[in-house]
Design an enzyme around this catalytic site. Structure first.
Site, PDB file in Angstrom:
ATOM      1  N   GLU A  46       0.662   3.858   1.917  1.00 39.72           N
ATOM      2  CA  GLU A  46       1.035   4.322   3.259  1.00 39.72           C
ATOM      3  C   GLU A  46       2.280   3.611   3.755  1.00 39.72           C
ATOM      4  O   GLU A  46       3.185   4.208   4.339  1.00 39.72           O
ATOM      5  CB  GLU A  46      -0.110   4.054   4.243  1.00 39.72           C
ATOM      6  CG  GLU A  46      -1.403   4.764   3.917  1.00 39.72           C
ATOM      7  CD  GLU A  46      -2.321   3.981   2.987  1.00 39.72           C
ATOM      8  OE1 GLU A  46      -1.819   3.245   2.105  1.00 39.72           O
ATOM      9  OE2 GLU A  46      -3.543   4.116   3.134  1.00 39.72           O
ATOM     10  N   CYS A  81       0.830  -1.206   0.000  1.00 39.61           N
ATOM     11  CA  CYS A  81       0.000   0.000   0.000  1.00 39.61           C
ATOM     12  C   CYS A  81       0.870   1.264   0.000  1.00 39.61           C
ATOM     13  O   CYS A  81       2.021   1.247   0.447  1.00 39.61           O
ATOM     14  CB  CYS A  81      -0.877   0.042   1.246  1.00 39.61           C
ATOM     15  SG  CYS A  81      -2.175  -1.192   1.286  1.00 39.61           S
TER      16      CYS A  81
HETATM   17  N1  THU Z   1      -4.442   0.448  -1.132  1.00 45.97           N
HETATM   18  C1  THU Z   1      -3.535   1.331  -0.626  1.00 45.97           C
HETATM   19  O1  THU Z   1      -2.499   1.598  -1.241  1.00 45.97           O
HETATM   20  N2  THU Z   1      -3.822   1.917   0.562  1.00 45.97           N
HETATM   21  C2  THU Z   1      -4.958   1.694   1.278  1.00 45.97           C
HETATM   22  O2  THU Z   1      -5.048   2.153   2.401  1.00 45.97           O
HETATM   23  C3  THU Z   1      -6.042   0.926   0.688  1.00 45.97           C
HETATM   24  C4  THU Z   1      -5.662   0.052  -0.446  1.00 45.97           C
HETATM   25  C5  THU Z   1      -4.153  -0.166  -2.425  1.00 45.97           C
HETATM   26  C6  THU Z   1      -3.831  -1.642  -2.366  1.00 45.97           C
HETATM   27  C7  THU Z   1      -4.173  -2.075  -3.772  1.00 45.97           C
HETATM   28  O3  THU Z   1      -3.051  -1.817  -4.608  1.00 45.97           O
HETATM   29  C8  THU Z   1      -5.297  -1.145  -4.196  1.00 45.97           C
HETATM   30  O4  THU Z   1      -5.263  -0.061  -3.274  1.00 45.97           O
HETATM   31  C9  THU Z   1      -6.673  -1.782  -4.166  1.00 45.97           C
HETATM   32  O5  THU Z   1      -6.910  -2.400  -2.949  1.00 45.97           O
END
Ligand code: THU
Length: 134
Positions: free
Chosen positions: A56, A54
């Protein structure tokens, strides 16, 4: 002094770097360390889906690996390719990862560039399991 609006704009900029060939959902994060430096992160996906990282945690791990341990705030912005969502909440894993380094004053800035609000980690992760529990 990096304000919330500036952090949100930086998070939006970080979204451009997202590698999202599978979900097409772009997320950007801008993490402000107490040193004053801002670390940007985006989500990085993988053909083996669970390997994805992710936005973050990308920002957090970049910062920690550069020697940062104390943080003021993180701005998070997401949305499908070509759009910006009104609100993108951090996933549970990222909440836990941030809890490792966040103090009670740490702020999460959630929303989009037009409208955002500030939350504490306790708002989004009450009863957190931390090193104090060990
Ligand atoms: N995702 C993030 O990068 N941060 C979050 O807090 C929620 C989800 C990303 C993971 C994945 O690559 C995409 O969003 C869909 O879930």
């Amino acid at each position: 002094m990096t304000d919330s609006k500036t952090l949100m704009n930086l998070a939006q900029k970080a979204r451009n770097m997202a590698y999202v060939p599978y979900s097409h959902f772009r997320v950007g994060a801008a993490l402000l360390a107490k040193s004053g430096k801002v670390y940007l992160g985006c989500n990085v996906e993988n053909a083996s889906y669970p390997v994805a990282n992710c936005a973050e945690r990308t920002a957090l791990f970049k910062a920690v690996s550069e020697g940062e341990r104390e943080f003021e705030a993180i701005a998070i912005i997401g949305g499908r390719e070509g759009e910006t969502a009104e609100f993108t909440a951090p996933c549970g894993v990222c909440r836990q990862a941030l809890a490792e380094f966040a103090d009670k004053d740490f702020r999460l800035i959630l929303g989009n560039e037009e409208k955002f609000a500030s939350y504490s980690l306790d708002d989004v992760l009450p009863f957190a399991f931390t090193g104090k529990n060990l």
